[in-house]
Design a protein around this motif. Structure first.
Motif, PDB file in Angstrom:
ATOM      1  N   GLU A  24     -10.076   5.791  -7.273  1.00 27.79           N
ATOM      2  CA  GLU A  24      -9.495   6.611  -6.050  1.00 27.79           C
ATOM      3  C   GLU A  24      -8.051   6.034  -5.675  1.00 27.79           C
ATOM      4  OE1 GLU A  24      -9.902   7.265  -1.255  1.00 27.79           O
ATOM      5  OE2 GLU A  24     -11.221   6.070  -2.403  1.00 27.79           O
ATOM      6  N   ILE A  25      -7.699   4.257  -5.614  1.00 34.23           N
ATOM      7  CA  ILE A  25      -6.473   4.449  -6.326  1.00 34.23           C
ATOM      8  C   ILE A  25      -5.326   4.993  -7.507  1.00 34.23           C
ATOM      9  CG2 ILE A  25      -5.118   1.809  -6.125  1.00 34.23           C
ATOM     10  CD1 ILE A  25      -7.518   0.962  -3.960  1.00 34.23           C
ATOM     11  N   LYS A  26      -6.380   4.682  -8.791  1.00 34.83           N
ATOM     12  CA  LYS A  26      -5.167   4.671  -9.525  1.00 34.83           C
ATOM     13  C   LYS A  26      -4.854   6.410  -8.661  1.00 34.83           C
ATOM     14  CE  LYS A  26      -5.838   5.773 -14.214  1.00 34.83           C
ATOM     15  NZ  LYS A  26      -6.430   5.700 -15.403  1.00 34.83           N
ATOM     16  N   LYS A  27      -5.971   7.424  -8.728  1.00 33.34           N
ATOM     17  CA  LYS A  27      -5.503   8.797  -8.713  1.00 33.34           C
ATOM     18  C   LYS A  27      -4.595   9.269  -7.561  1.00 33.34           C
ATOM     19  CE  LYS A  27      -7.692  12.725  -7.271  1.00 33.34           C
ATOM     20  NZ  LYS A  27      -8.117  13.488  -5.303  1.00 33.34           N
TER      21      LYS A  27
ATOM     22  N   LYS B 129     -15.801   0.577  -9.072  1.00 36.69           N
ATOM     23  CA  LYS B 129     -15.550   1.444  -9.741  1.00 36.69           C
ATOM     24  C   LYS B 129     -14.253   2.655  -9.519  1.00 36.69           C
ATOM     25  CE  LYS B 129     -17.392   1.508 -13.920  1.00 36.69           C
ATOM     26  NZ  LYS B 129     -18.636   1.479 -14.332  1.00 36.69           N
ATOM     27  N   THR B 130     -15.384   3.323  -8.219  1.00 33.78           N
ATOM     28  CA  THR B 130     -15.226   4.507  -7.009  1.00 33.78           C
ATOM     29  C   THR B 130     -13.609   4.038  -7.286  1.00 33.78           C
ATOM     30  OG1 THR B 130     -17.947   5.515  -7.220  1.00 33.78           O
ATOM     31  CG2 THR B 130     -16.266   5.998  -5.573  1.00 33.78           C
ATOM     32  N   LEU B 131     -13.792   3.027  -6.684  1.00 29.10           N
ATOM     33  CA  LEU B 131     -11.977   2.706  -5.350  1.00 29.10           C
ATOM     34  C   LEU B 131     -11.483   2.576  -6.382  1.00 29.10           C
ATOM     35  CD1 LEU B 131     -10.795   1.038  -2.324  1.00 29.10           C
ATOM     36  CD2 LEU B 131     -11.774  -0.696  -3.749  1.00 29.10           C
ATOM     37  N   ILE B 132     -11.343   2.059  -7.270  1.00 32.57           N
ATOM     38  CA  ILE B 132     -10.458   1.543  -8.329  1.00 32.57           C
ATOM     39  C   ILE B 132      -9.803   3.162  -8.817  1.00 32.57           C
ATOM     40  CG2 ILE B 132      -9.780   0.821 -10.860  1.00 32.57           C
ATOM     41  CD1 ILE B 132     -12.245  -1.903 -10.190  1.00 32.57           C
TER      42      ILE B 132
ATOM     43  N   VAL C 233      -7.105  -0.980  -0.490  1.00 30.84           N
ATOM     44  CA  VAL C 233      -6.144  -1.428  -1.404  1.00 30.84           C
ATOM     45  C   VAL C 233      -6.118  -2.993  -1.664  1.00 30.84           C
ATOM     46  CG1 VAL C 233      -3.151  -2.106  -1.896  1.00 30.84           C
ATOM     47  CG2 VAL C 233      -4.400   0.460  -1.060  1.00 30.84           C
ATOM     48  N   GLU C 234      -6.549  -3.715  -0.064  1.00 34.64           N
ATOM     49  CA  GLU C 234      -6.715  -4.802  -0.253  1.00 34.64           C
ATOM     50  C   GLU C 234      -7.789  -4.994  -1.212  1.00 34.64           C
ATOM     51  OE1 GLU C 234      -6.521  -8.583   3.434  1.00 34.64           O
ATOM     52  OE2 GLU C 234      -7.911  -6.854   4.068  1.00 34.64           O
ATOM     53  N   ALA C 235      -8.831  -4.824  -0.735  1.00 28.82           N
ATOM     54  CA  ALA C 235     -10.314  -5.012  -1.957  1.00 28.82           C
ATOM     55  C   ALA C 235     -10.029  -5.179  -2.852  1.00 28.82           C
ATOM     56  CB  ALA C 235     -12.038  -4.272  -1.396  1.00 28.82           C
ATOM     57  N   TRP C 236      -9.034  -4.086  -3.633  1.00 29.05           N
ATOM     58  CA  TRP C 236      -8.955  -3.285  -4.990  1.00 29.05           C
ATOM     59  C   TRP C 236      -7.955  -4.559  -5.074  1.00 29.05           C
ATOM     60  CZ3 TRP C 236      -3.558  -2.830  -6.225  1.00 29.05           C
ATOM     61  CH2 TRP C 236      -3.158  -2.366  -7.563  1.00 29.05           C
ATOM     62  N   ALA C 237      -6.692  -5.210  -4.818  1.00 30.69           N
ATOM     63  CA  ALA C 237      -5.777  -6.121  -5.027  1.00 30.69           C
ATOM     64  C   ALA C 237      -7.039  -7.599  -5.505  1.00 30.69           C
ATOM     65  CB  ALA C 237      -5.170  -5.953  -4.310  1.00 30.69           C
TER      66      ALA C 237
ATOM     67  N   THR D 178       0.943  -0.981   0.072  1.00 28.82           N
ATOM     68  CA  THR D 178      -0.125  -0.140   0.141  1.00 28.82           C
ATOM     69  C   THR D 178       0.833   1.524   0.229  1.00 28.82           C
ATOM     70  OG1 THR D 178      -1.930  -1.497   1.191  1.00 28.82           O
ATOM     71  CG2 THR D 178      -1.387   1.181   1.253  1.00 28.82           C
ATOM     72  N   GLU D 179       1.344   1.496   0.535  1.00 28.18           N
ATOM     73  CA  GLU D 179       3.176   2.444   1.229  1.00 28.18           C
ATOM     74  C   GLU D 179       3.779   2.345  -0.192  1.00 28.18           C
ATOM     75  OE1 GLU D 179       7.100   2.717   3.314  1.00 28.18           O
ATOM     76  OE2 GLU D 179       5.279   2.354   4.639  1.00 28.18           O
ATOM     77  N   LEU D 180       4.310   1.762  -0.920  1.00 28.34           N
ATOM     78  CA  LEU D 180       4.886   1.206  -2.577  1.00 28.34           C
ATOM     79  C   LEU D 180       3.564   2.133  -3.370  1.00 28.34           C
ATOM     80  CD1 LEU D 180       6.977  -1.618  -2.130  1.00 28.34           C
ATOM     81  CD2 LEU D 180       7.918   0.750  -2.139  1.00 28.34           C
ATOM     82  N   LEU D 181       2.408   1.471  -3.404  1.00 29.91           N
ATOM     83  CA  LEU D 181       1.820   2.453  -4.575  1.00 29.91           C
ATOM     84  C   LEU D 181       1.463   3.253  -3.942  1.00 29.91           C
ATOM     85  CD1 LEU D 181       0.068   0.669  -6.737  1.00 29.91           C
ATOM     86  CD2 LEU D 181      -1.735   0.158  -4.992  1.00 29.91           C
ATOM     87  N   ILE D 182       0.835   4.263  -3.137  1.00 31.91           N
ATOM     88  CA  ILE D 182      -0.226   5.224  -2.762  1.00 31.91           C
ATOM     89  C   ILE D 182       0.210   5.994  -2.191  1.00 31.91           C
ATOM     90  CG2 ILE D 182      -2.150   4.341  -3.976  1.00 31.91           C
ATOM     91  CD1 ILE D 182      -3.927   3.905  -0.806  1.00 31.91           C
ATOM     92  N   GLY D 183       1.956   5.670  -1.781  1.00 33.95           N
ATOM     93  CA  GLY D 183       2.602   6.923  -0.759  1.00 33.95           C
ATOM     94  C   GLY D 183       2.301   7.042   0.705  1.00 33.95           C
ATOM     95  N   GLU D 184       1.099   5.988   1.022  1.00 35.49           N
ATOM     96  CA  GLU D 184       0.904   5.846   2.811  1.00 35.49           C
ATOM     97  C   GLU D 184       0.105   4.916   2.758  1.00 35.49           C
ATOM     98  OE1 GLU D 184      -1.650   8.306   4.424  1.00 35.49           O
ATOM     99  OE2 GLU D 184      -2.031   9.764   2.710  1.00 35.49           O
ATOM    100  N   ALA D 185      -0.120   4.460   4.509  1.00 35.48           N
ATOM    101  CA  ALA D 185      -0.075   3.169   4.694  1.00 35.48           C
ATOM    102  C   ALA D 185      -1.327   2.828   4.983  1.00 35.48           C
ATOM    103  CB  ALA D 185       0.459   1.811   4.665  1.00 35.48           C
ATOM    104  N   SER D 186      -2.580   4.256   5.944  1.00 31.03           N
ATOM    105  CA  SER D 186      -2.798   3.999   6.846  1.00 31.03           C
ATOM    106  C   SER D 186      -3.986   2.517   7.033  1.00 31.03           C
ATOM    107  CB  SER D 186      -4.484   4.954   6.541  1.00 31.03           C
ATOM    108  OG  SER D 186      -5.288   5.379   5.714  1.00 31.03           O
ATOM    109  N   PRO D 187      -4.944   2.340   8.088  1.00 31.88           N
ATOM    110  CA  PRO D 187      -5.617   1.217   8.090  1.00 31.88           C
ATOM    111  C   PRO D 187      -6.560   1.353   7.497  1.00 31.88           C
ATOM    112  CG  PRO D 187      -4.782   2.100  10.156  1.00 31.88           C
ATOM    113  CD  PRO D 187      -4.838   2.931   9.790  1.00 31.88           C
ATOM    114  N   GLU D 188      -7.736   2.582   6.327  1.00 32.29           N
ATOM    115  CA  GLU D 188      -8.797   2.699   5.729  1.00 32.29           C
ATOM    116  C   GLU D 188      -8.277   2.392   4.198  1.00 32.29           C
ATOM    117  OE1 GLU D 188     -11.229   5.783   3.831  1.00 32.29           O
ATOM    118  OE2 GLU D 188     -10.343   6.312   5.215  1.00 32.29           O
ATOM    119  N   LEU D 189      -6.866   3.105   3.527  1.00 31.76           N
ATOM    120  CA  LEU D 189      -6.129   2.892   2.825  1.00 31.76           C
ATOM    121  C   LEU D 189      -5.403   1.442   2.950  1.00 31.76           C
ATOM    122  CD1 LEU D 189      -3.570   6.065   2.668  1.00 31.76           C
ATOM    123  CD2 LEU D 189      -5.805   5.653   0.949  1.00 31.76           C
ATOM    124  N   LYS D 190      -5.040   0.019   3.368  1.00 33.85           N
ATOM    125  CA  LYS D 190      -4.556  -0.427   3.136  1.00 33.85           C
ATOM    126  C   LYS D 190      -6.251  -1.793   3.251  1.00 33.85           C
ATOM    127  CE  LYS D 190      -2.638  -2.640   6.742  1.00 33.85           C
ATOM    128  NZ  LYS D 190      -2.311  -3.028   7.974  1.00 33.85           N
TER     129      LYS D 190
END
Length: 82
Positions: free
Chosen positions: A69-72, A64-67, A32-36, A17-29
């Protein structure tokens, strides 16, 4: 699955998560887990993903919204590194 493996996988997800989007909060993890998971299923078993999309159109839209957001977030992180 034992607790040790769960902890190690959580660490892997956190670093990814950190490498993909620059940070790894529990919400972002969690995002990213759902996206992956969805991305893997969509690539390895497209009919299953299509069935899920057809069965749960509201979840499909949320995914689609989640994807997007992660892309952005990934694009923003990449542009900061340049």
């Amino acid at each position: 699955m034992n607790d040790h493996l769960k902890e190690q996988l959580d660490g892997l997800l956190e670093k990814y998560t950190e490498l993909l989007i620059g940070e790894a909060s529990p919400e972002l993890k969690e995002k990213v887990e759902a996206w992956a998971l969805y991305s893997f299923i969509a690539k390895s078993m497209p009919p299953l993903a299509k069935h899920w999309n057809d069965t749960y159109p509201d979840a499909k839209e949320e995914m689609k919204t989640l994807i997007a957001e992660i892309k952005k977030l990934n694009e923003e992180m990449r542009s900061k590194k340049k």
